[in-house]
Structures are given as C-alpha cells and as structure tokens.
Design a protein around this motif. Structure first.
Motif, PDB file in Angstrom:
ATOM      1  N   CYS A 138      -8.230 -16.595  15.393  1.00 20.87           N
ATOM      2  CA  CYS A 138      -7.741 -16.921  16.730  1.00 20.87           C
ATOM      3  C   CYS A 138      -8.102 -18.338  17.149  1.00 20.87           C
ATOM      4  O   CYS A 138      -7.933 -18.701  18.317  1.00 20.87           O
ATOM      5  N   GLU A 200      -1.661 -20.686  24.086  1.00 23.49           N
ATOM      6  CA  GLU A 200      -2.615 -20.776  25.194  1.00 23.49           C
ATOM      7  C   GLU A 200      -1.907 -21.190  26.479  1.00 23.49           C
ATOM      8  O   GLU A 200      -2.124 -20.598  27.546  1.00 23.49           O
ATOM      9  N   LEU A 246      -6.766 -17.326  25.247  1.00 21.55           N
ATOM     10  CA  LEU A 246      -6.987 -16.874  23.874  1.00 21.55           C
ATOM     11  C   LEU A 246      -8.333 -16.172  23.753  1.00 21.55           C
ATOM     12  O   LEU A 246      -8.439 -15.079  23.183  1.00 21.55           O
TER      13      LEU A 246
END
Length: 399
Positions: A138, A200, A246
């Motif tokens: 991630c 994001e 995120l």
C-alpha cells in the motif's frame, strides 16, 4: 521541458537502466526471480513438522516418494516436495476453511525502520512452512513490490492494480483482479504502482460528498479483502509512511498490527507520536461508521546491534516500556539481510554472502522473531488456538 524536469527524467532513466543491469546479473538467464531452494532431510522435516525418521519411514512404506539425490548421495528436497509431503501426509498448518485470514498491518510512520524488509521476510517465512500468504503493498514507494520482482512503473497504466481498485470510480468486485503471482507458489501480491498516489487524491475527494461516500472511501480495502479473506491464511499489509486515506484504509482493514521500532532514541520518541496518531485515527474511523478492533498489537525491535551501548540501553528501555506488547526477540542487524535485499531477495531465498555461521545465525534470529508473531496469528483461529500454551514456530504436528 524545464532543466529541472529534464534532469530528473534523465536521472530516472539512468537508474532504471542500472536496475535492469543489476537484475540481469542477479536473475540471469531468466531475467525473473526463480526460486532454487533445496533442503536436507533435517531441515525439510522441521519445515513440515515431522521428524527425519518419520519422513524416512513414510518413504520406505511408499506413502512418500524417495527424496532426490546428488551425485555424492546427499538426499535433498525442493519447495515443491515440501508441498507434496504436506498433502500426502495430511498436514494442514493454516486456518480451517471457514475461518478468516489474519490481516496484519506492518506499520510505522517513520522511514528506515525496516517495514518492507520485515513484510517480505515474514511472508517468505510463512510460505516455507506451508502457509498461504497475500501481500498487499500500500506504499507508493513500492519497496515490497520490487522485492517480489515486480517493476512498479510498468503498472502505472494498468487497470489491475491496488490504485485502480481504491479509486471511488471502480467497483468493489475489481479487487481479485489486482492479485498477482510471485516466484513463491503460496505467496501472491497486490503490487503498488505509481498510480497509487492518485488513489489518495481520489479517496480524499469523497470528503466533499460526506456520509456514505466517506464511509466507503475509508472501507474500500476492507471490503475488497472480504472477497478473498478465506482464500489465504495470512494477509500482510505494507502501509504508506503517512496517515492519509490510504493509511486509514489499512488501519480499517487490519485485524492485527506489527510495529517495527529500531533501538534508537529518535525512533523510540517518534513511536510515541505514532501510537497517539493511530489511536486518534481509529477514533476517526469509528466515528465514521468503521469499527476497528485488533486481535493483537506487537512491537518488534528492528535492526538491533547489541554491541552498541546506546542501542543496548534503548532495547532495555523498550522492554520496560512496552512490556508484554514487545516481542522477546529483536531483529538483529545483519549484513546478510542487507546483501540479500540488494539482490532483491530475502534471507530465505538467498545463499550465505559471508560465512555459513553468520548466515545461519541470521536465519535463526528471524525464525525466532517470526515464530512469536506466528503464535499470535494462530491464536486468532479457534481451530488452531492453544490459549495459554506455547505454539511452536512451525505450526507442526506430532510425528
């Protein structure tokens, strides 16, 4: 194009060319990582949770094929052989089919704490022992993706990526398409890509819509994982080093947390802020209809050099501070780890770069650390939990 942009583009191309040259040496002639792992009878027996005598007996009785042999008569097993042994002898180390994978966020906001290195090594540790693992990178920096021999820049325009899935424009059914194979038969990865930075911004834009849109924005990863949570034993999340949407997605999706903290004063102090921020953001998640409750939280001392007086003092302070939340074994700093990482590998994939004794001590240290984490993992599955009793590092069964 400005001088600055032109220079940066040129430097990028030079770095990419050098990276490809390094990989052509490391992975030749396939130009892809290939696992060439072999195990002697003792190690093979340990990894499958049997004794060497039990394997030899099963081979003699015809329940297992005879092991391979070198010209000198030395017997050995491959990674594929270990899988076949487990299947033939009915050895199931992971969860029961109806149980969910344990989802672990390897999280700390500070850079250089060993987050990606620990994620990669823990995944390989689990795979060696027969567990099915999904790694989700991630972090837009994509260090873990690169360690699994995937070039993140090749994925920028791909639809089958985590960045594409996390975008509010995608549908929740898209998540399984982002899962990629790795060189390990039992490890799969959802790689990071440069497009993850755009996700994001897309997720942040849901704030303008409020209500349901915000809740879905915070829960997108959790919802995606719900479609595959029974397909794996352990899911490892390597989060970004900052707490935006995120990071909140990672916190919302996880069911356990592993926090790497080096035995250095600045890292120790920054962890105070990290813990406070995590608590604040979990409250934000819960206020937005996303309850979070971890089965375990553990701190691991990373890159520890006991011969350094300052680090030894910090290690003692960390033990006193974190008490039962601290793993009893630190990850020792080792040139073996550094050298393996430079070759895009973990210790579990590489050969000794110095003496065999140094390499073996490094592996034994990592086995001890990850064995403690595995104990916490197994406690989350009712079918494997032995509350209050020690659980061995291999999830073994009696011979």
């Amino acid at each position: 194009m400005s001088y600055t942009v032109n220079t940066l583009r040129s430097l990028t191309r030079s770095c990419e060319q050098m990276r490809d040259r390094v990989k052509s040496v490391v992975f030749k002639p396939e130009d892809r990582k290939v696992l060439d792992l072999t195990f002697g009878p003792g190690v093979a027996a340990e990894l499958v949770g049997r004794t060497p005598e039990a394997l030899a007996k099963a081979e003699k009785e015809g329940r297992l094929p005879a092991p391979k042999q070198l010209n000198n008569g030395r017997r050995y097993y491959t990674l594929e052989d270990l899988t076949q042994i487990r299947e033939a002898l009915g050895i199931k180390v992971g969860k029961a089919p109806h149980e969910d994978a344990v989802i672990i966020a390897v999280q700390n906001f500070k850079g250089g704490v060993g987050k990606s290195t620990i994620t990669k090594h823990f995944a390989d540790f689990l795979a060696l022992r027969g567990y099915s693992v999904l790694v989700i990178d991630c972090d837009p920096q994509a260090s873990t993706t690169t360690m699994f021999d995937i070039q993140p820049e090749t994925l920028i325009d791909k639809e089958e990526t985590l960045g594409n899935y996390l975008s509010p424009r995608s549908v929740f059914d898209d998540f399984p398409a982002a899962i990629h194979d790795t060189a390990w038969p039992t490890i799969k990865i959802v790689p990071s890509s440069l497009g993850l930075q755009d996700a994001e911004w897309d997720l942040t834009s849901t704030l303008r819509e409020g209500g349901q849109a915000v809740r879905e924005g915070l829960q997108r990863l959790r919802i995606g994982l719900s479609s595959v949570v029974k397909d794996f034993d352990v899911i490892l999340l390597d989060p970004p080093p900052a707490m935006g949407f995120l990071g909140l997605n990672v916190m919302a999706a996880a069911t356990g947390m592993l926090v790497p903290v080096p035995a250095r004063q600045l890292d120790y102090l920054s962890t105070i802020h990290f813990m406070d921020t995590i608590a604040d953001n979990i409250e934000v998640l819960e206020a937005n209809g996303t309850p979070v409750d971890y089965g375990f939280i553990r701190i691991v001392c990373s890159a520890y050099t006991p011969s350094k007086p300052g680090e030894n003092d910090m290690w003692k302070m960390m033990q006193a501070t974190y008490a039962n939340f601290m793993l009893s074994q630190p990850v020792l700093a080792s040139e073996e780890i550094k050298n393996a990482t430079q070759a895009f590998r973990s210790i579990y994939e590489s050969k000794p770069s110095a003496s065999h004794g140094t390499y073996q001590r490094c592996r034994e240290n990592l086995d001890a650390v990850f064995g403690e984490v595995l104990q916490q993992v197994r406690e989350q599955w009712p079918s494997k939990s032995i509350s209050g009793l020690p659980v061995d590092a291999h999830g073994s069964v009696p011979a």
